[in-house]
Enzyme design. Structure first.
Site, PDB file in Angstrom:
ATOM      1  N   HIS A  36       0.702  -1.307  -0.087  1.00 41.67           N
ATOM      2  CA  HIS A  36       0.181   0.078   0.008  1.00 41.67           C
ATOM      3  C   HIS A  36       0.854   1.324   0.078  1.00 41.67           C
ATOM      4  CE1 HIS A  36       0.245   0.424   4.325  1.00 41.67           C
ATOM      5  NE2 HIS A  36       0.322   1.464   4.098  1.00 41.67           N
TER       6      HIS A  36
ATOM      7  N   ASP B 274       0.641  -7.296   1.584  1.00 44.43           N
ATOM      8  CA  ASP B 274       0.648  -5.851   1.924  1.00 44.43           C
ATOM      9  C   ASP B 274       2.136  -5.954   1.499  1.00 44.43           C
ATOM     10  OD1 ASP B 274       0.030  -3.329   1.881  1.00 44.43           O
ATOM     11  OD2 ASP B 274      -0.238  -3.080   3.604  1.00 44.43           O
TER      12      ASP B 274
ATOM     13  N   GLY C 177       3.843   6.308   8.019  1.00 42.70           N
ATOM     14  CA  GLY C 177       5.508   6.773   7.899  1.00 42.70           C
ATOM     15  C   GLY C 177       6.164   5.781   8.180  1.00 42.70           C
ATOM     16  N   ASN C 178       5.801   4.434   9.224  1.00 45.01           N
ATOM     17  CA  ASN C 178       5.500   3.766   9.752  1.00 45.01           C
ATOM     18  C   ASN C 178       5.805   2.486   8.488  1.00 45.01           C
ATOM     19  OD1 ASN C 178       5.809   4.725  12.920  1.00 45.01           O
ATOM     20  ND2 ASN C 178       7.380   3.807  12.066  1.00 45.01           N
ATOM     21  N   SER C 179       4.759   2.218   7.975  1.00 41.16           N
ATOM     22  CA  SER C 179       4.564   1.494   7.030  1.00 41.16           C
ATOM     23  C   SER C 179       5.433   0.965   5.767  1.00 41.16           C
ATOM     24  CB  SER C 179       3.532   1.452   6.203  1.00 41.16           C
ATOM     25  OG  SER C 179       2.160   1.869   7.122  1.00 41.16           O
TER      26      SER C 179
ATOM     27  N   LEU D  47      -8.851 -21.626  -1.184  1.00 45.93           N
ATOM     28  CA  LEU D  47     -10.193 -23.092  -0.691  1.00 45.93           C
ATOM     29  C   LEU D  47     -11.041 -22.301  -1.429  1.00 45.93           C
ATOM     30  CD1 LEU D  47     -10.506 -25.589   0.361  1.00 45.93           C
ATOM     31  CD2 LEU D  47     -10.855 -24.693   2.663  1.00 45.93           C
ATOM     32  N   GLY D  48     -11.996 -21.497  -1.562  1.00 45.21           N
ATOM     33  CA  GLY D  48     -12.889 -20.989  -2.448  1.00 45.21           C
ATOM     34  C   GLY D  48     -13.623 -21.336  -1.199  1.00 45.21           C
ATOM     35  N   VAL D  49     -13.822 -21.356   0.258  1.00 45.53           N
ATOM     36  CA  VAL D  49     -15.486 -21.013   0.380  1.00 45.53           C
ATOM     37  C   VAL D  49     -15.184 -19.253   1.888  1.00 45.53           C
ATOM     38  CG1 VAL D  49     -14.978 -23.462   0.893  1.00 45.53           C
ATOM     39  CG2 VAL D  49     -13.965 -21.844   2.519  1.00 45.53           C
TER      40      VAL D  49
ATOM     41  N   ILE E 133     -16.226 -18.678   5.540  1.00 40.89           N
ATOM     42  CA  ILE E 133     -16.178 -18.404   6.298  1.00 40.89           C
ATOM     43  C   ILE E 133     -16.947 -18.204   7.520  1.00 40.89           C
ATOM     44  CG2 ILE E 133     -14.275 -20.582   5.574  1.00 40.89           C
ATOM     45  CD1 ILE E 133     -12.583 -18.472   7.184  1.00 40.89           C
TER      46      ILE E 133
END
Length: 350
Positions: free
Chosen positions: A83, A113, A187-189, A239-241, A243
Site C-alpha cells: 500500500h 501487503d 510513515g512506519n508502514s 480454498l474458495g469458501v 467461512i
C-alpha cells in the site's frame, strides 16, 4: 546479518553482566549504568540497524503522493508495504547517511501487503535477517522507520500478541500477523519490527488502535518476497469458501460438541472446494439469534487441528501452495469425515 553486526549486538549483554559487580565512585551517583552505552540495548540496536532502514517517498504524475519506510532484505532489495508503493510512478529511498536513491519496483502482493524494490544501497547498509519463528509474547522489540516523515525514528515495546488475523489497509485478510505495543504511526508502514538481536520479526503494516500495531510475519515475508523478486507476483492458495467462526450459539444450532472449528457458510460454484465441501443452506433461531446450519465444519487440514478461522488462514498461507491436494477433515451431519481438495490460486484482486 554478518558476524560483526551480531558481535556488536551481543556485546550489549556482556556489558550488562559486567555492571552487576560495579560500584559507583565516591561522590558519584549510585545508579550504575544510567548513562552507560553498554546499558542501552535499544541504542545499540539502532546503531547497528539504522543504515539498513530507509524512508520512502512515493511520486505520481501530480508529485509526492505519500511516504513510508522500508528495509534492506538482500544486497540490493528493499522490502516495504504494497500500500506504500501502490500506483507509484517513482519511488525514492533515503538512507541513514542522508543519500536519496531511486528504487525500481520488482513486484507487489496486495494480499500480504508486501512489495520488493531494487536499489543501489550505500556500502554501510547490510541486509537484515528475518526471524526464524514468531517471538514469544513479551519479547522486547523496536519499530524503526519514518513515522510522519521523521526519518531515523525508533519506538520500543514488546510483542503483545501472536498469530493475529487482521484486515489490511486494502481490506484483505492477513493471517499470522504479529501484534506489538511499540508506537506505530503513518510513515512506519513497510519498516521492520526488530528484536534486540537485530532480526526482523515482521514488516509493519498498520496501527490498529492506541498501543496496538501489527506487522506481517517474518514467515509470510520469507515466502512472498523471493517470489516477488523472481516473478513480480506471488500466488496464494485458494480454498474458495466463505467461512464463519464457530461460536457457542452456532455450535448449539449445529449440534456440535464444542465451539471449535471453522464453519462453511457457503461454497461458491466453480471454486476449488465446489462438489467436495458443503456450505450451509438453512437458518435456525438460537436464543433469539439466527444461526446458519447444514454446512461443514472444518476441524483439521492435513491432520493439523484447526480450531479458529485464523489457524485456517495461517495454515493455507504458510503450509500450502496452489495445486496442492490437501486432506480436509470436517464434521458433517454429526459425523467426522476426511475429504481431499486440490487448492486453486487466489484471484487477482485487481
Amino acid at each position: 546479518m554478518n558476524a560483526s553486526r551480531r558481535q556488536f549486538l551481543a556485546a550489549a549483554g556482556v556489558g550488562l553482566a559486567g555492571l552487576a559487580g560495579c560500584t559507583a565512585p565516591e561522590g558519584e551517583p549510585s545508579v550504575a549504568g544510567l548513562d552507560n552505552p553498554e546499558d542501552q540495548p535499544f541504542a545499540r540496536l539502532y546503531e547497528a540497524v539504522s543504515p539498513s532502514v530507509v524512508r520512502l517517498r512515493v511520486y505520481d504524475a501530480g508529485g509526492v503522493r505519500g511516504e513510508g519506510s522500508g528495509w534492506l532484505y538482500d544486497d540490493d532489495v528493499l522490502v516495504t508495504n504494497d500500500h506504500v508503493v501502490d500506483l507509484a510512478d517513482t519511488v525514492r529511498a533515503q538512507f541513514a547517511n542522508g543519500e536519496w536513491v531511486t528504487a525500481e519496483l520488482l513486484g507487489t502482493d496486495p494480499y500480504s501487503d508486501l512489495a520488493a524494490l531494487s536499489v543501489d544501497p550505500p556500502v554501510e547498509a547490510e541486509p537484515l535477517p528475518l526471524l526464524a519463528e514468531q517471538p514469544p509474547v513479551g519479547t522486547r522489540v523496536a519499530a524503526v522507520g519514518a513515522p510522519l516523515g521523521l526519518e531515523g525514528s525508533l519506538t520500543t515495546g514488546v510483542v503483545s500478541g501472536q498469530n493475529r488475523t487482521i484486515s489490511s489497509v486494502r481490506n484483505f485478510t492477513i493471517s499470522g500477523a504479529v501484534q506489538t505495543d511499540a508506537a506505530v504511526n503513518p510513515g512506519n508502514s513497510g519498516g521492520p519490527l526488530l528484536t534486540l538481536g537485530g532480526d526482523v520479526a515482521g514488516v509493519i503494516t498498520q496501527a490498529g488502535g492506541e498501543n496496538i500495531g501489527f506487522a506481517v510475519s517474518a514467515a509470510l515475508t520469507e515466502r512472498v518476497i523471493p517470489e516477488l523478486i523472481e516473478n513480480g507476483q506471488y500466488e496464494h492458495s485458494y480454498l474458495g469458501v466463505r467461512i464463519l467462526p464457530v461460536t457457542p450459539l452456532l455450535a448449539e444450532a449445529n449440534d456440535l460438541e464444542a465451539a471449535r472449528g471453522v464453519y462453511l457458510a457457503a461454497v461458491p460454484a466453480g471454486s476449488p472446494a465446489d462438489g467436495t465441501l458443503r456450505g450451509g443452506a438453512e437458518t435456525v433461531i438460537v436464543e433469539g439469534s439466527p444461526q446458519p446450519t447444514g454446512g461443514d465444519v472444518i476441524v483439521a487440514l492435513d491432520d493439523t487441528p484447526i480450531a479458529t478461522t485464523g489457524q485456517l488462514g495461517t495454515y493455507l498461507a504458510l503450509e500450502t501452495s496452489p495445486g496442492d491436494t490437501i486432506s480436509v477433515t470436517v464434521i458433517r451431519d454429526g459425523e467426522e469425515r476426511t475429504l481431499d481438495v486440490t487448492l486453486g490460486t487466489r484471484p487477482d484482486p485487481r
